[in-house]
Design an enzyme around this catalytic site. Structure first.
Site, short mmCIF file in Angstrom:
data_model
loop_
_atom_site.label_atom_id
_atom_site.label_comp_id
_atom_site.label_asym_id
_atom_site.label_seq_id
_atom_site.Cartn_x
_atom_site.Cartn_y
_atom_site.Cartn_z
N SER A 149 5.64 -0.42 8.85
CA SER A 149 6.09 0.64 7.55
C SER A 149 4.91 0.52 6.65
O SER A 149 3.67 0.54 7.01
CB SER A 149 7.41 0.09 7.11
OG SER A 149 7.66 0.81 5.79
N TYR A 163 4.31 11.60 3.72
CA TYR A 163 3.98 10.06 4.42
C TYR A 163 5.24 9.17 3.72
O TYR A 163 5.63 8.33 4.81
CB TYR A 163 2.66 9.72 3.95
CG TYR A 163 2.30 8.12 4.29
CD1 TYR A 163 2.09 7.87 5.69
CD2 TYR A 163 2.07 7.06 3.68
CE1 TYR A 163 1.73 6.63 6.35
CE2 TYR A 163 1.77 5.95 4.13
CZ TYR A 163 1.67 5.59 5.27
OH TYR A 163 1.46 4.42 5.90
N LYS A 167 8.13 7.10 6.03
CA LYS A 167 8.23 5.46 5.96
C LYS A 167 9.37 5.14 5.45
O LYS A 167 10.27 4.16 5.79
CB LYS A 167 7.05 4.94 5.14
CG LYS A 167 5.57 5.01 5.91
CD LYS A 167 5.61 4.34 7.19
CE LYS A 167 4.19 4.51 7.85
NZ LYS A 167 4.02 3.62 9.15
N1 LIG Z 1 -4.25 1.15 6.43
C1 LIG Z 1 -3.55 1.06 5.29
O1 LIG Z 1 -3.87 0.88 4.00
C2 LIG Z 1 -2.09 1.22 5.63
C3 LIG Z 1 -1.33 0.84 4.56
C4 LIG Z 1 0.06 0.82 4.75
C5 LIG Z 1 0.36 1.07 5.98
N2 LIG Z 1 -0.20 1.35 7.33
C6 LIG Z 1 0.29 1.64 8.42
O2 LIG Z 1 -0.34 0.94 9.37
C7 LIG Z 1 -0.34 1.64 10.60
C8 LIG Z 1 -1.59 1.30 11.35
O3 LIG Z 1 -2.65 2.11 10.57
P1 LIG Z 1 -3.82 1.57 10.30
O4 LIG Z 1 -4.13 1.38 8.92
O5 LIG Z 1 -4.44 0.81 11.41
O6 LIG Z 1 -4.81 3.30 10.38
P2 LIG Z 1 -5.52 3.81 11.69
O7 LIG Z 1 -6.87 3.01 11.87
O8 LIG Z 1 -5.78 5.26 11.25
O9 LIG Z 1 -4.74 3.61 12.80
C9 LIG Z 1 -3.66 4.58 13.19
C10 LIG Z 1 -3.54 4.53 14.57
O10 LIG Z 1 -2.39 5.31 15.22
C11 LIG Z 1 -2.79 6.20 16.14
N3 LIG Z 1 -2.24 7.48 16.30
C12 LIG Z 1 -2.07 8.34 15.34
N4 LIG Z 1 -1.38 9.52 15.76
C13 LIG Z 1 -1.14 9.00 17.12
C14 LIG Z 1 -0.11 9.53 18.12
N5 LIG Z 1 0.72 10.71 17.85
N6 LIG Z 1 0.47 8.75 18.98
C15 LIG Z 1 -0.24 7.51 19.31
N7 LIG Z 1 -1.21 7.16 18.48
C16 LIG Z 1 -1.44 7.70 17.28
C17 LIG Z 1 -4.39 6.46 15.90
O11 LIG Z 1 -4.75 6.63 17.40
P3 LIG Z 1 -6.05 7.30 17.67
O12 LIG Z 1 -7.12 6.27 17.72
O13 LIG Z 1 -5.82 8.07 18.76
O14 LIG Z 1 -6.36 8.47 16.63
C18 LIG Z 1 -4.91 5.16 15.47
O15 LIG Z 1 -5.04 4.11 16.25
C19 LIG Z 1 0.27 2.98 10.59
O16 LIG Z 1 1.61 3.12 10.52
C20 LIG Z 1 0.11 3.10 8.74
O17 LIG Z 1 1.02 4.03 8.30
C21 LIG Z 1 -1.59 1.27 6.73
#
Ligand SMILES: NC(=O)c1ccc[n+]([C@@H]2O[C@H](COP(=O)([O-])OP(=O)(O)OC[C@H]3O[C@@H](n4cnc5c(N)ncnc54)[C@H](OP(=O)(O)O)[C@@H]3O)[C@@H](O)[C@H]2O)c1
Length: 306
Positions: A149, A163, A167
């Site tokens: 989340s 967004y 969540k």
């Molecule tokens: N980074 C932060 O600060 C943060 C904070 C709070 C929560 N989160 C949550 O943590 C999780 C991971 O985020 P992250 O920070 O690692 O971001 P990220 O580096 O942008 O990774 C997100 C991943 O989700 C994949 N994705 C997007 N759309 C998709 C789809 N339709 N089907 C399958 N895969 C898909 C992307 O795949 P592709 O490689 O194919 O593009 C990417 O590998 C997310 O749920 C995000 O909301 C992140």
């Protein structure tokens, strides 16, 4: 010692099957890497088709590691994947719904299609996968569903309404599910990262009207010009990395009876307490005051009566 006696006995050579979505970058990538170093898991890493070759290039498949293409928004692909995993290893023990996208746009600049893509990726896709793995977990009387989340699932920020909505939806459904599957031996957890120092701000989605490449509509120009660099700066300042969040998820995987809510960064814990401690009447004005330039947002445009 006493407690150990009552812990569920693990069969020798037991290798739980862990399915992770969104392994192409960030938290998913870090978690896949971490689990590969532990020999006691079988891993199904999934990513959108464009990211699959990048993963395979670095991490070749072996007898306990498989990579599949999965766009979580696609129901047919979700069904195909679970059928493949059932054929291969007969089950999914741990589902990690990590894949996610984030739109940066004020409510007025979103279209219905934008809203749907946000919800399909962050809510409907994960819930669809949960529906598919629940019968096999239920039959075995054990299983873990770990949903990634966000702090945005407990506090909403301007320009991130959609967004947050996705969540909050994931949080609400997970809370409900916690009650439903607890009697069946299945755990549900929400990992709540705050700002994570990763490249994910580069993956932000913009709408036609919120795209920085086009001229912002005057009424919201200030909002974007303050919020976009603010969020990027907070991410860069954060001491939490995807590897840090991956380690927390690993602990949850290893824990016998993990809690539902798991703050995964310092600011996530802080915001949780701020939300609990501050009276509602004060919470929003104080946070509004803390946002960069918020007191002058839209000032030259507003028709607000003073
Ligand atoms: N980074 C932060 O600060 C943060 C904070 C709070 C929560 N989160 C949550 O943590 C999780 C991971 O985020 P992250 O920070 O690692 O971001 P990220 O580096 O942008 O990774 C997100 C991943 O989700 C994949 N994705 C997007 N759309 C998709 C789809 N339709 N089907 C399958 N895969 C898909 C992307 O795949 P592709 O490689 O194919 O593009 C990417 O590998 C997310 O749920 C995000 O909301 C992140």
């Amino acid at each position: 010692m006493f407690l150990k006696r009552f812990r569920r006995k693990r069969q020798a050579g037991y290798q739980p099957v862990v399915l992770i979505t969104g392994c192409g970058s960030g938290i998913g990538w870090a978690l896949m890497k971490l689990l590969l170093q532990k020999t006691n898991y079988r891993i199904i890493a999934t990513a959108r088709s464009k990211s699959v070759p990048i993963i395979l290039d670095k991490f070749p498949e072996n007898d306990r590691f498989r990579v599949y293409s999965l766009d979580v928004t696609n129901e047919a692909q979700r069904e195909w994947l679970i059928a493949r995993v059932s054929e291969l290893w007969g089950k999914v023990d741990i589902l990690i719904n990590n894949a996610g996208i984030s739109y940066r746009s004020v409510v007025e600049h979103m279209t219905e299609n934008d809203e749907l893509l946000q919800l399909r990726t962050n809510y409907l896709g994960p819930i669809g996968l949960i529906r598919l793995v629940l019968p096999m977990m239920r039959l075995r009387g054990r299983g873990k569903i770990i949903n990634v989340s966000s702090v945005s699932g407990m506090l909403a920020m301007p320009t991130m309404a959609s967004y947050s909505a996705s969540k909050y939806a994931l949080e609400g459904a997970s809370e409900s599910l916690w009650y439903e599957v607890r009697p069946l031996g299945i755990n549900v957890c929400l990992i709540q990262p705050g700002f994570v120092r990763s490249n994910s701000f580069r993956n932000v989605y913009f709408t036609k009207k919120s795209n920085p490449a086009v001229c912002f509509e005057e009424a919201y120009a200030d909002y974007y010009s303050h919020m976009n660099p603010f969020i990027e700066k907070m991410m860069n300042l954060s001491t939490s990395t995807p590897e840090h969040v991956a380690k927390i998820i690993l602990k949850v995987i290893q824990q016998e009876d993990p809690p539902l809510w798991i703050p995964a960064t310092f600011d996530a814990s802080l915001f949780y307490y701020i939300r609990r401690i501050l009276p509602r009447r004060l919470l929003l004005p104080i946070l509004f005051w803390a946002l960069p330039g918020a007191r002058t947002w839209g000032q030259t445009y507003t028709q607000k009566r003073i």
